[in-house]
Design a protein around this motif. Structure first.
Motif, PDB file in Angstrom:
ATOM      1  N   ASN A  26      19.608 -31.975  39.746  1.00  0.00           N
ATOM      2  CA  ASN A  26      19.614 -30.532  39.501  1.00  0.00           C
ATOM      3  C   ASN A  26      18.366 -30.052  38.772  1.00  0.00           C
ATOM      4  O   ASN A  26      18.012 -28.879  38.849  1.00  0.00           O
ATOM      5  CB  ASN A  26      20.864 -30.110  38.731  1.00  0.00           C
ATOM      6  CG  ASN A  26      22.083 -30.046  39.610  1.00  0.00           C
ATOM      7  OD1 ASN A  26      21.995 -29.934  40.830  1.00  0.00           O
ATOM      8  ND2 ASN A  26      23.254 -30.125  39.001  1.00  0.00           N
TER       9      ASN A  26
ATOM     10  N   LYS B  64      11.237 -29.039  47.563  1.00  0.00           N
ATOM     11  CA  LYS B  64      10.819 -28.073  48.575  1.00  0.00           C
ATOM     12  C   LYS B  64      11.672 -28.131  49.831  1.00  0.00           C
ATOM     13  O   LYS B  64      11.848 -27.139  50.522  1.00  0.00           O
ATOM     14  CB  LYS B  64       9.352 -28.308  48.933  1.00  0.00           C
ATOM     15  CG  LYS B  64       8.409 -28.069  47.787  1.00  0.00           C
ATOM     16  CD  LYS B  64       7.001 -28.443  48.144  1.00  0.00           C
ATOM     17  CE  LYS B  64       6.129 -28.349  46.896  1.00  0.00           C
ATOM     18  NZ  LYS B  64       4.907 -29.079  47.038  1.00  0.00           N
ATOM     19  N   THR B  65      12.211 -29.312  50.139  1.00  0.00           N
ATOM     20  CA  THR B  65      12.951 -29.479  51.389  1.00  0.00           C
ATOM     21  C   THR B  65      14.354 -28.893  51.343  1.00  0.00           C
ATOM     22  O   THR B  65      14.962 -28.681  52.372  1.00  0.00           O
ATOM     23  CB  THR B  65      13.047 -30.974  51.757  1.00  0.00           C
ATOM     24  OG1 THR B  65      13.636 -31.680  50.663  1.00  0.00           O
ATOM     25  CG2 THR B  65      11.683 -31.550  52.085  1.00  0.00           C
ATOM     26  N   LYS B  66      14.892 -28.651  50.176  1.00  0.00           N
ATOM     27  CA  LYS B  66      16.226 -28.056  49.982  1.00  0.00           C
ATOM     28  C   LYS B  66      17.353 -28.794  50.726  1.00  0.00           C
ATOM     29  O   LYS B  66      18.108 -28.196  51.485  1.00  0.00           O
ATOM     30  CB  LYS B  66      16.224 -26.572  50.381  1.00  0.00           C
ATOM     31  CG  LYS B  66      15.226 -25.736  49.628  1.00  0.00           C
ATOM     32  CD  LYS B  66      15.542 -25.710  48.155  1.00  0.00           C
ATOM     33  CE  LYS B  66      14.516 -24.842  47.424  1.00  0.00           C
ATOM     34  NZ  LYS B  66      14.329 -25.209  46.055  1.00  0.00           N
TER      35      LYS B  66
ATOM     36  N   LYS C  11      20.999 -30.653  51.131  1.00  0.00           N
ATOM     37  CA  LYS C  11      22.324 -30.434  50.539  1.00  0.00           C
ATOM     38  C   LYS C  11      22.517 -31.503  49.465  1.00  0.00           C
ATOM     39  O   LYS C  11      22.202 -32.680  49.678  1.00  0.00           O
ATOM     40  CB  LYS C  11      23.390 -30.566  51.628  1.00  0.00           C
ATOM     41  CG  LYS C  11      24.793 -30.358  51.163  1.00  0.00           C
ATOM     42  CD  LYS C  11      25.105 -28.904  51.001  1.00  0.00           C
ATOM     43  CE  LYS C  11      26.576 -28.732  50.665  1.00  0.00           C
ATOM     44  NZ  LYS C  11      26.937 -27.398  50.351  1.00  0.00           N
TER      45      LYS C  11
END
Length: 190
Positions: free
Chosen positions: A117, A122-124, A126
């Motif tokens: 967290n 950058k890739t986001k 899940k």
């Protein structure tokens, strides 16, 4: 390979544990001994739940929220502190290790989730969380998917189960891992 990280051949999925311990130090790779066995079994269950094909340790990245080895005889503790984990250099290291993960990061335990967290990815992908895959974490799961109590091997044998304790234990582990794979599938759907 080091005892804190193993880079997968694919950049889709990463598992983040808390920190390497004695078993990882001795083995020279992350998620060793019981945790590693449980991880391999879990990956086969997770493959059935998700559409990533056959998941194996070689395909996924495995790393830790804290890259330093921690165990009682060595460091007088078994975990890093939250402040250690949230330290700038540590988060930069973990962010770099996870920067190419495109789809899913599985945090095994609270320390792993805390660290992930803090990362600016950058890739986001899940991010999902589950109990640690060590035996202590798994054994805290007391009921199967149908709500039936998972009896210890000792108790099952006392109640007349004729199977060996080892076989009962393996079945119990499979039931618990099935719960965790369903849990991840449900988190992904949210």
């Amino acid at each position: 390979m080091s005892c804190h990280i193993s880079i997968g051949t694919e950049s889709k999925i990463a598992f983040v544990f808390s920190c390497p311990g004695r078993n990882e130090l001795e083995a020279g790779y992350p998620a060793a001994k019981a945790t590693g066995t449980n991880l391999s079994l879990f990956l086969s269950k997770l493959s059935a739940e998700l559409s990533y094909g056959a998941l194996t340790r070689k395909k996924i990245t495995i790393t830790n929220a804290w890259d330093k080895v921690e165990y009682e005889e060595l460091t007088k503790r078994s975990e890093a502190t939250s402040d250690d984990i949230k330290g700038t250099l540590n988060i930069q290291r973990l962010s770099k290790e996870l920067e190419n993960i495109s789809d899913l990061i599985v945090c095994c335990g609270d320390k792993a989730l805390l660290a992930v967290n803090e990362c600016a990815l950058k890739t986001k992908p899940k991010v999902v969380t589950l109990k640690h895959l060590g035996n202590k974490g798994l054994n805290s799961i007391k009921f199967d998917l149908n709500g039936k109590e998972i009896l210890s091997a000792k108790k099952a044998r006392e109640l007349g189960d004729k199977r060996s304790a080892k076989i009962i234990g393996k079945e119990n582990t499979a039931l618990r891992l099935q719960i965790l794979s369903k849990n991840i599938a449900n988190q992904i759907k949210i």
